[in-house]
Design a protein around this motif. Structure first.
Motif, PDB file in Angstrom:
ATOM      1  N   ILE A 677       0.885  -1.277   0.105  1.00  0.00           N
ATOM      2  CA  ILE A 677      -0.140  -0.028   0.096  1.00  0.00           C
ATOM      3  C   ILE A 677       0.825   1.168   0.094  1.00  0.00           C
ATOM      4  O   ILE A 677       1.555   1.439   0.955  1.00  0.00           O
ATOM      5  N   VAL A 678       1.010   2.023  -0.998  1.00  0.00           N
ATOM      6  CA  VAL A 678       1.406   3.521  -1.047  1.00  0.00           C
ATOM      7  C   VAL A 678       0.591   4.596  -1.113  1.00  0.00           C
ATOM      8  O   VAL A 678      -0.347   4.580  -1.974  1.00  0.00           O
ATOM      9  N   ARG A 679       1.036   5.310  -0.169  1.00  0.00           N
ATOM     10  CA  ARG A 679       0.344   6.689  -0.101  1.00  0.00           C
ATOM     11  C   ARG A 679       0.920   7.890  -0.687  1.00  0.00           C
ATOM     12  O   ARG A 679       2.075   8.270  -0.183  1.00  0.00           O
ATOM     13  N   ASP A 680       0.593   8.302  -1.882  1.00  0.00           N
ATOM     14  CA  ASP A 680       1.505   9.320  -2.493  1.00  0.00           C
ATOM     15  C   ASP A 680       0.623  10.588  -1.968  1.00  0.00           C
ATOM     16  O   ASP A 680      -0.384  10.687  -1.288  1.00  0.00           O
ATOM     17  N   TRP A 681       1.171  11.676  -2.492  1.00  0.00           N
ATOM     18  CA  TRP A 681       0.565  13.156  -2.168  1.00  0.00           C
ATOM     19  C   TRP A 681      -0.862  13.281  -2.615  1.00  0.00           C
ATOM     20  O   TRP A 681      -1.901  13.882  -2.080  1.00  0.00           O
ATOM     21  N   ASN A 682      -1.357  12.334  -3.316  1.00  0.00           N
ATOM     22  CA  ASN A 682      -2.668  12.609  -4.187  1.00  0.00           C
ATOM     23  C   ASN A 682      -3.738  11.447  -3.785  1.00  0.00           C
ATOM     24  O   ASN A 682      -4.906  11.756  -3.529  1.00  0.00           O
ATOM     25  N   ARG A 683      -3.302  10.145  -3.355  1.00  0.00           N
ATOM     26  CA  ARG A 683      -4.212   9.027  -3.207  1.00  0.00           C
ATOM     27  C   ARG A 683      -3.448   7.734  -2.671  1.00  0.00           C
ATOM     28  O   ARG A 683      -2.354   7.833  -2.574  1.00  0.00           O
ATOM     29  N   PHE A 684      -4.009   6.722  -2.495  1.00  0.00           N
ATOM     30  CA  PHE A 684      -3.647   5.345  -2.192  1.00  0.00           C
ATOM     31  C   PHE A 684      -3.598   4.291  -3.344  1.00  0.00           C
ATOM     32  O   PHE A 684      -4.512   4.690  -4.172  1.00  0.00           O
ATOM     33  N   HIS A 685      -2.460   3.768  -3.353  1.00  0.00           N
ATOM     34  CA  HIS A 685      -2.547   2.399  -4.494  1.00  0.00           C
ATOM     35  C   HIS A 685      -2.199   1.260  -3.603  1.00  0.00           C
ATOM     36  O   HIS A 685      -1.418   1.226  -2.755  1.00  0.00           O
ATOM     37  N   HIS A 686      -3.488   0.279  -3.611  1.00  0.00           N
ATOM     38  CA  HIS A 686      -3.397  -0.883  -2.954  1.00  0.00           C
ATOM     39  C   HIS A 686      -2.895  -1.841  -4.252  1.00  0.00           C
ATOM     40  O   HIS A 686      -3.539  -2.140  -5.037  1.00  0.00           O
ATOM     41  N   PHE A 687      -1.666  -2.344  -4.237  1.00  0.00           N
ATOM     42  CA  PHE A 687      -1.275  -3.185  -4.991  1.00  0.00           C
ATOM     43  C   PHE A 687      -1.319  -4.677  -4.661  1.00  0.00           C
ATOM     44  O   PHE A 687      -0.770  -4.896  -3.416  1.00  0.00           O
ATOM     45  N   LYS A 688      -1.665  -5.632  -5.368  1.00  0.00           N
ATOM     46  CA  LYS A 688      -2.000  -7.070  -4.973  1.00  0.00           C
ATOM     47  C   LYS A 688      -2.157  -7.960  -5.984  1.00  0.00           C
ATOM     48  O   LYS A 688      -2.693  -7.396  -7.181  1.00  0.00           O
ATOM     49  N   GLU A 689      -1.315  -8.903  -6.326  1.00  0.00           N
ATOM     50  CA  GLU A 689      -1.189  -9.881  -7.358  1.00  0.00           C
ATOM     51  C   GLU A 689      -1.081  -9.235  -8.711  1.00  0.00           C
ATOM     52  O   GLU A 689      -1.805  -9.525  -9.657  1.00  0.00           O
ATOM     53  N   GLY A 690      -0.128  -8.124  -8.662  1.00  0.00           N
ATOM     54  CA  GLY A 690      -0.011  -7.722  -9.898  1.00  0.00           C
ATOM     55  C   GLY A 690      -0.930  -6.480 -10.605  1.00  0.00           C
ATOM     56  O   GLY A 690      -0.531  -6.223 -11.618  1.00  0.00           O
ATOM     57  N   SER A 691      -1.605  -6.056  -9.669  1.00  0.00           N
ATOM     58  CA  SER A 691      -2.389  -4.954 -10.321  1.00  0.00           C
ATOM     59  C   SER A 691      -2.859  -3.878  -9.070  1.00  0.00           C
ATOM     60  O   SER A 691      -2.393  -4.302  -7.921  1.00  0.00           O
ATOM     61  N   CYS A 692      -3.179  -2.652  -9.371  1.00  0.00           N
ATOM     62  CA  CYS A 692      -3.432  -1.668  -8.598  1.00  0.00           C
ATOM     63  C   CYS A 692      -4.821  -1.151  -8.272  1.00  0.00           C
ATOM     64  O   CYS A 692      -5.576  -1.223  -9.277  1.00  0.00           O
ATOM     65  N   SER A 693      -5.223  -0.927  -7.105  1.00  0.00           N
ATOM     66  CA  SER A 693      -6.740  -0.428  -6.980  1.00  0.00           C
ATOM     67  C   SER A 693      -7.045   0.765  -7.820  1.00  0.00           C
ATOM     68  O   SER A 693      -8.187   0.850  -8.131  1.00  0.00           O
ATOM     69  N   CYS A 694      -6.160   1.397  -8.320  1.00  0.00           N
ATOM     70  CA  CYS A 694      -6.529   2.779  -9.019  1.00  0.00           C
ATOM     71  C   CYS A 694      -6.643   2.510 -10.290  1.00  0.00           C
ATOM     72  O   CYS A 694      -6.781   3.217 -11.437  1.00  0.00           O
TER      73      CYS A 694
END
Length: 698
Positions: A677-694
């Motif tokens: 899980i990466v929180r950048d200045w704009n939003r969260f990215h939930h990476f799992k099994e090769g894909s991202c929530s965004c």
């Protein structure tokens, strides 16, 4: 009711009350020498035996002792009061004061009503006592009725009554009525001024506090510690350091630094004005520090985004065996949220449960916000559902939590559910709801909401709302429509609006509007590194390499440096900080060695470094190394070697995540079977099994 004689039979007096001749006026004996309920009982027995209890002044002294001076004796006071055949106004006054003093203001008002029903004429002391009870309850209607009766009884111009009226109206939110009364006074003592300061403080009319204080000084009225505490609070909210320093010098000159509440207010003022180190020096000089002083300093560090220092000081507070309160925990949770320190924040939540602290609206909202900013949306929802009381800020925090995690439809579901609960959304709620549309590509819904906020809720769109709509349109590729929207805005678009449009042009490779956006940015203020990089990347994406190089050369010529990427990862209660291409980190060798292995692993899965995301001044041969050593990659590699297999890795980053790191992290999540899980200045990215929530849409 049994008679007082059967309840309290006469007994020999102890040493405290054994005197050769019981005084005819036992006021001093009752009010000064009675230390316990046992003493009162013995004196009460003697008063009954000698029939001195029938003397109204003596009975009043006994009531005063039991209702106000001694702890936990209100029932005893009531028994004495109940035995009085015809209680006079003084007796009623003491009982009304007693109820108010013991946090039972409703009973105080009911007793005042009983007094009137008993045809006992209120005196000049009755009205202030009753008005204080109205203040405690925020009972405006009752305060108005008491005010009318005071005028009818001829006490409307009594200074003591006027002071309490000002305080009551101010506390009940009618500060304008309080001010009219204040201006109508022939003479104003410091209590009247302080009542006005308290009213403006409660209503958060900070400018009025400072203006009134200036007038007070010009009038030559002496002020006290209570005055200065109110004004220092206003100075902090207004960042009025000049006035704050003047008061600080006054405190120093008059030797008032032993006043704990006053010094704590100074600490809070300096911290809110950005002078955190000055606040800390004052804090360190204090001989005694209560929970309010600790909380003020921790809050100061948090508000200045010196969140590590906030948590360090919290640990010192625990070592000093000072119990934190709600304000402390709100600041601690805020610091954990900024740092993405999930484990520390979870510990704080456990501490709240362990100490059985009431999860108020403020504390619950802070917990929701903390979990949200750490990417733990399920925990945010769990806290939300367990809260017994919620306000608009609580709902907004949850909507924002879901929006930033890419759960736009779910965020809007809560937005509409909120209205079903008769909670009216405010301007910040609409920013959260529009952000949910932006992050999830809900263009039609976003446009409906934008119209609804003014049409249905009377909220005029601000620059943030216009920015959200530009983002909604731009992310979906409607660049022309977004540009037209900006040109037709009724308010002047700022650099944030144009940067939002520029970022969309980069994603959708629109050179013409990208160039116009960049021109508008430079017209309004000097462009920063991100603007040049976006424009350069737009040119590069359409094959205009010479233009891309020209833009980057302009950066070098103007000596504009890219903001260094910084990523944080919290492990075992410790927050580790990584900068891009950082070779001075304490764990430099093991982290770089691990990262090399990670890069090799994902290369075998198809990863190809993108040199356009490399450092601008990197030589052609160094571009791959530069892009491979971005801060989030270093933090992820460190997390992989420091946590057991299967553990979720949580990263916080100060900049927008670049496309290279985004692609790399997707592959890492699959290769190492980790959720990242990466929180950048704009939003969260939930990476799992090769894909991202965004869905590669950020």
């Amino acid at each position: 009711m049994p008679s007082a004689f059967s309840l309290f039979p006469a007994r020999p007096l102890t040493a405290i009350t054994s005197i050769s001749h019981f005084p005819e006026n036992p006021r001093t004996l009752i009010l000064q020498q009675c230390k316990t309920t046992k003493d009162v009982r013995q004196i009460h027995s003697h008063l009954i035996k000698t029939r001195l209890i029938l003397n109204p002044a003596v009975a009043k002294n006994l009531l005063e002792c039991t209702a106000i001076l001694l702890p936990s004796t209100m029932d005893y006071a009531l028994s004495i009061f109940g035995e009085m055949v015809q209680p006079n106004p003084s007796a009623f006054n003491v009982m009304i004061r007693g109820f108010t003093y013991r946090q039972s203001p409703l009973e105080a008002i009911l007793l005042f009503k009983k007094m009137l029903e008993s045809s006992v004429e209120p005196d000049e002391f009755t009205f202030p006592c009753t008005l204080k009870a109205c203040s405690r309850l925020g009972a405006l209607r009752e305060a108005e009725q008491v005010h009318a009766l005071a005028v009818k009884c001829g006490f409307g111009s009594n200074g003591f009554v006027q002071n309490t009226l000002i305080h009551a109206y101010a506390k009940c939110g009618r500060v304008e009525v309080a001010r009219r009364l204040f201006e109508g006074m022939l003479e104003r003592d410091v209590v009247a001024w302080n009542s006005m300061f308290a009213g403006y403080t409660k209503s958060e009319c900070w400018e009025e506090v400072v203006k009134l204080f200036c007038r007070m000084r010009e009038s030559g009225v002496g002020f006290d510690e209570v005055t200065m505490i109110s004004v220092l609070m206003a100075c902090g909210r207004l960042a009025d350091l000049e006035m704050g320093k003047w008061i600080s010098e006054h405190i120093e000159a008059h030797g008032l630094k032993k006043n704990l509440a006053l010094v704590t207010s100074l600490i809070d003022m300096y911290a809110k004005c950005g002078e955190v180190d000055t606040a800390r020096r004052l804090f360190d000089q204090m001989d005694i520090r209560d929970v309010v002083a600790w909380s003020a300093m921790i809050s100061g560090y948090s508000q200045a985004n010196r969140c590590r220092e906030a948590l360090d000081l919290f640990h010192e507070m625990q070592k000093a065996n000072v119990e934190p309160n709600e304000v402390t925990m709100v600041s601690v949770l805020y610091a954990c949220a900024v740092l993405g320190a999930l484990e520390t924040g979870k510990w704080a939540h456990s501490y709240i449960k362990k100490k059985k602290m009431k999860v108020t609206v403020n504390l619950g909202t802070a917990l929701i916000d903390f979990y949200a900013k750490c990417g733990s949306v399920d925990n945010s929802i769990d806290v939300f559902h367990k809260m017994t009381s919620k306000n608009v800020y609580t709902w907004t925090a949850l909507i924002q939590s879901l929006a930033s995690s890419g759960q736009g439809k779910r965020a809007l579901d809560f937005f509409y559910r909120m209205q079903e609960k008769n909670i009216v959304p405010n301007d910040v709620t609409f920013i959260a709801a529009l952000a949910a549309c932006s992050h999830s590509g809900l263009v039609d819904e976003g446009q409906r909401l934008f119209v609804s906020m003014s049409k249905d809720f009377g909220i005029d769109p601000g620059i943030e709302h216009y920015g959200c709509m530009v983002d909604v349109l731009g992310r979906m590729g409607s660049i022309e429509e977004a540009y037209t929207f900006v040109k037709n805005m009724p308010i002047q678009p700022n650099t944030i609006i144009w940067r939002t449009l520029l970022a969309s042009c980069k994603v959708h490779k629109n050179v013409e509007i990208g160039e116009e956006s960049f021109r508008q940015i430079t017209r309004l203020e000097p462009a920063h590194s991100g603007d040049y990089i976006l424009l350069s990347n737009i040119y590069a994406s359409v094959g205009r390499c010479e233009d891309a190089l020209r833009v980057r050369c302009q950066m070098r010529e103007k000596r504009i440096k890219k903001t260094p990427g910084c990523s944080l990862i919290g492990l075992d209660g410790v927050v580790y900080e990584f900068f891009s291409e950082d070779s001075r980190h304490a764990h430099f060798k093991e982290t770089y060695r691990a990262l090399e292995e990670v890069i090799e692993e994902i290369k075998s899965a198809g990863y190809v470094p993108n040199p356009s995301d490399a450092r601008l001044d990197a030589e052609q041969g160094d571009k791959e190394a530069s892009v491979s050593h971005h801060s989030e990659k270093l933090a992820i590699a460190f997390g992989l070697i420091r946590t057991p297999p299967g553990t979720t890795i949580r990263i916080s980053k100060n900049l927008r995540m670049c496309s290279d790191c985004h692609n790399a992290t997707k592959l890492i999540s699959k290769a190492y079977d980790r959720e990242i899980i990466v929180r950048d200045w704009n939003r969260f990215h939930h990476f799992k099994e090769g894909s991202c929530s965004c869905n590669d849409y950020w």
